[in-house]
Design an enzyme around this catalytic site. Structure first.
Site, PDB file in Angstrom:
ATOM      1  N   ALA A   1      39.342  43.502  49.210  1.00  0.00           N
ATOM      2  CA  ALA A   1      40.714  42.996  49.070  1.00  0.00           C
ATOM      3  C   ALA A   1      41.333  43.006  50.471  1.00  0.00           C
ATOM      4  O   ALA A   1      41.961  43.976  50.892  1.00  0.00           O
ATOM      5  CB  ALA A   1      41.511  43.873  48.114  1.00  0.00           C
TER       6      ALA A   1
ATOM      7  N   GLY B   1      48.736  48.614  52.941  1.00  0.00           N
ATOM      8  CA  GLY B   1      47.424  48.563  52.298  1.00  0.00           C
ATOM      9  C   GLY B   1      47.533  47.976  50.907  1.00  0.00           C
ATOM     10  O   GLY B   1      48.533  47.352  50.564  1.00  0.00           O
ATOM     11  N   ASN B   2      46.498  48.152  50.100  1.00  0.00           N
ATOM     12  CA  ASN B   2      46.558  47.712  48.703  1.00  0.00           C
ATOM     13  C   ASN B   2      45.746  48.673  47.844  1.00  0.00           C
ATOM     14  O   ASN B   2      45.135  49.602  48.355  1.00  0.00           O
ATOM     15  CB  ASN B   2      46.080  46.258  48.570  1.00  0.00           C
ATOM     16  N   ARG B   3      45.763  48.459  46.544  1.00  0.00           N
ATOM     17  CA  ARG B   3      45.226  49.445  45.595  1.00  0.00           C
ATOM     18  C   ARG B   3      43.726  49.311  45.335  1.00  0.00           C
ATOM     19  O   ARG B   3      43.206  49.926  44.421  1.00  0.00           O
ATOM     20  CB  ARG B   3      45.970  49.352  44.267  1.00  0.00           C
TER      21      ARG B   3
END
Ligand code: C5P
Length: 221
Positions: A88, A18-20
């Site tokens: 994102a 995943g990402n932030r």
């Protein structure tokens, strides 16, 4: 239509890449558009945020699910007047998803995860744009050479407007309640550059819609 949040790309039933992204910027944009009277559909990746009042929300997890949610909305008649891709979206996903939790003892000491490319939703919309003709807005989260990357992305992805933010800057980008963005608006072969100071994401959203409104089709036209 607004997309927001990260995507999660499954490795096995319990793990993901995943990402932030917190989804706060996209949710602020959806809320602010609804307050101004727009009919808003928010396609949200996995985030812990409440649905803004008056907004229709579709939850998705992966990039492929996001593409599957977005494309039919774009193909509606009439299509949305404006598409803002604030999500994102992960560029890659594991090539295989294990049906069962990967066990440490089966993986050896330096396991690898093979990746494949995800669909680039924004680029696909940019390519299809002639047919659908909404205002297409992309985001660029960069950690270096913001201006050069943002200009390139605006052209490569075929969008009309690009919102660039330096996610490495204090108080800006992922997870933060504030953001400092630069708005790039394509005008023929030229690009108008509107840098904004650091401010709460709700206020950034207002500034973004102020820039977008004159570019939207007028009701009845
Ligand atoms: O190429 P990059 O991921 O930096 O581009 C960011 C922009 O492209 C964002 O607007 C994001 O929502 C969109 N994007 C997409 N599909 C992807 C990757 C990014 O729509 N697979």
């Amino acid at each position: 239509m607004v997309t927001a949040g990260p995507t999660y790309e499954a490795i096995d039933p319990v793990r993901f890449i995943g990402n932030r992204s917190s989804g706060k910027m996209g949710f602020a944009l959806a809320e602010s558009a609804a307050r101004r009277g727009a009919q808003v559909t928010l396609v949200a990746g996995p985030v812990a945020l409440e649905t803004p009042r008056g907004v229709t929300r579709k939850n998705v997890e992966s990039a492929r699910e996001m593409a599957q949610a977005v494309l039919p909305l774009v193909e509606q008649n009439p299509p949305p007047d404006c598409i803002v891709m604030a999500a994102a979206v992960a560029d890659h996903r594991p090539s295989e998803v294990s049906a069962h939790k990967r066990k440490k003892q089966d993986l050896g000491t330096s396991p690898t995860i093979a990746l494949v490319e995800n669909p680039d939703i924004l680029r696909a919309l940019g390519v299809a744009k002639q047919g659908i003709a909404p205002l297409l807005v992309g985001f660029a989260a960069e950690t270096q050479d913001l201006d050069a990357y943002a200009r390139r992305k605006l052209r490569e992805k075929g969008c009309d407007v690009l919102i660039a933010n330096n996610v490495a800057e204090a108080g800006s980008g992922f997870g933060s309640d504030t953001n400092r963005v630069t708005i790039l608006v394509r005008r023929g072969d030229d690009i108008d550059v509107v840098p904004l100071p650091l401010m709460p994401k709700q206020e950034v959203a207002q500034h973004i819609w102020n820039q977008l409104l004159p570019l939207l089709p007028r009701p009845g036209s």
